[in-house]
Write a protein that holds these residues in place. Structure first.
Motif, mmCIF file in Angstrom:
data_model
loop_
_atom_site.group_PDB
_atom_site.id
_atom_site.type_symbol
_atom_site.label_atom_id
_atom_site.label_comp_id
_atom_site.label_asym_id
_atom_site.label_seq_id
_atom_site.Cartn_x
_atom_site.Cartn_y
_atom_site.Cartn_z
ATOM 1 N N SER A 29 -52.651 -14.458 4.485
ATOM 2 C CA SER A 29 -52.735 -13.091 3.980
ATOM 3 C C SER A 29 -51.397 -12.392 4.214
ATOM 4 O O SER A 29 -51.246 -11.636 5.178
ATOM 5 C CB SER A 29 -53.882 -12.345 4.674
ATOM 6 O OG SER A 29 -54.033 -11.058 4.128
ATOM 7 N N PRO A 30 -50.401 -12.668 3.346
ATOM 8 C CA PRO A 30 -49.086 -12.045 3.523
ATOM 9 C C PRO A 30 -49.195 -10.530 3.630
ATOM 10 O O PRO A 30 -49.925 -9.896 2.878
ATOM 11 C CB PRO A 30 -48.328 -12.461 2.264
ATOM 12 C CG PRO A 30 -49.007 -13.711 1.806
ATOM 13 C CD PRO A 30 -50.464 -13.520 2.166
ATOM 14 N N GLY A 31 -48.494 -9.981 4.598
ATOM 15 C CA GLY A 31 -48.514 -8.536 4.821
ATOM 16 C C GLY A 31 -49.593 -8.066 5.773
ATOM 17 O O GLY A 31 -49.612 -6.898 6.159
ATOM 18 N N ARG A 39 -46.471 -7.517 14.180
ATOM 19 C CA ARG A 39 -45.630 -7.478 12.999
ATOM 20 C C ARG A 39 -46.510 -7.801 11.795
ATOM 21 O O ARG A 39 -47.711 -7.985 11.950
ATOM 22 C CB ARG A 39 -44.440 -8.424 13.117
ATOM 23 C CG ARG A 39 -44.780 -9.896 13.125
ATOM 24 C CD ARG A 39 -43.507 -10.731 13.087
ATOM 25 N NE ARG A 39 -43.739 -12.141 13.030
ATOM 26 C CZ ARG A 39 -44.066 -12.848 11.941
ATOM 27 N NH1 ARG A 39 -44.244 -12.248 10.785
ATOM 28 N NH2 ARG A 39 -44.247 -14.147 12.002
ATOM 29 N N ARG A 40 -45.937 -7.866 10.608
ATOM 30 C CA ARG A 40 -46.682 -8.201 9.396
ATOM 31 C C ARG A 40 -46.550 -9.693 9.122
ATOM 32 O O ARG A 40 -45.502 -10.286 9.366
ATOM 33 C CB ARG A 40 -46.136 -7.421 8.192
ATOM 34 C CG ARG A 40 -46.258 -5.915 8.335
ATOM 35 C CD ARG A 40 -47.619 -5.464 8.021
ATOM 36 N NE ARG A 40 -47.744 -4.012 8.187
ATOM 37 C CZ ARG A 40 -48.836 -3.355 7.944
ATOM 38 N NH1 ARG A 40 -49.913 -3.990 7.523
ATOM 39 N NH2 ARG A 40 -48.897 -2.058 8.124
ATOM 40 N N GLY A 42 -46.020 -13.143 7.191
ATOM 41 C CA GLY A 42 -45.166 -13.588 6.103
ATOM 42 C C GLY A 42 -45.922 -14.519 5.166
ATOM 43 O O GLY A 42 -47.059 -14.924 5.437
ATOM 44 N N ALA A 86 -43.157 -2.586 12.555
ATOM 45 C CA ALA A 86 -44.072 -2.876 11.446
ATOM 46 C C ALA A 86 -45.177 -1.839 11.311
ATOM 47 O O ALA A 86 -45.798 -1.729 10.251
ATOM 48 C CB ALA A 86 -44.688 -4.265 11.629
#
Length: 146
Positions: A29-31, A39-40, A42, A86
């Motif tokens: 699930s990017p983001g 953090r988010r 990648g 983030a």
């Protein structure tokens, strides 16, 4: 102020259960907002999505909600004394808890005032921790103590 990502024992359990039941999904699930390293996610990073109840909010104030973490150990949080980049660009719900796990209060803070508001909330002797949450969905992101 001290920033707290999810504890390693919680992450190890979730990673061990990933993909084995409906409460521990294995996915990409990017983001996605990661609670292991704050953090988010990648592109192409395997994640586990699972239910989590923060330690503050006991008894009738206990809440369980979805959280994302890396499927593989990632090294965790880079700095425990700096608000994670983030999560610093959106409005946040700041919910305070007493030492016995009861909600003390809550407010919405704009990005430019997050650090100042958190410091003020932690200066209250009744406040043991501040939970930082999504303002739109109320999801737990991380918590801060003195």
């Amino acid at each position: 102020m001290r920033i707290h990502a999810l504890p390693e024992d919680v992450l190890a359990r979730a990673r061990g259960w990933a993909g084995t039941d409906e409460f521990h999904e294995l996915l990409e699930s990017p983001g996605a907002p990661l609670r292991c390293c704050l953090r988010r996610a990648g592109v192409g990073e395997p994640l586990v999505l699972f239910r989590y109840a923060p330690s503050a909010g006991r008894g009738p104030y206990e809440e369980v909600g979805p959280v994302f973490a890396h499927m593989l150990p990632c090294g965790g949080l880079e700095s425990a004394d700096v608000f994670p980049e983030a999560f610093a660009h959106n409005r946040r719900l700041l919910r305070t808890y007493t030492a016995d796990g009861r909600i003390h209060g809550g407010e919405i803070a704009e990005p430019e005032e997050l650090n100042e508001r958190i410091e003020e909330l932690l200066n209250n002797p009744l406040v043991a921790e501040v939970q930082v949450r999504s303002a739109s969905h109320g999801c737990y992101l991380f918590h801060i103590t003195t």
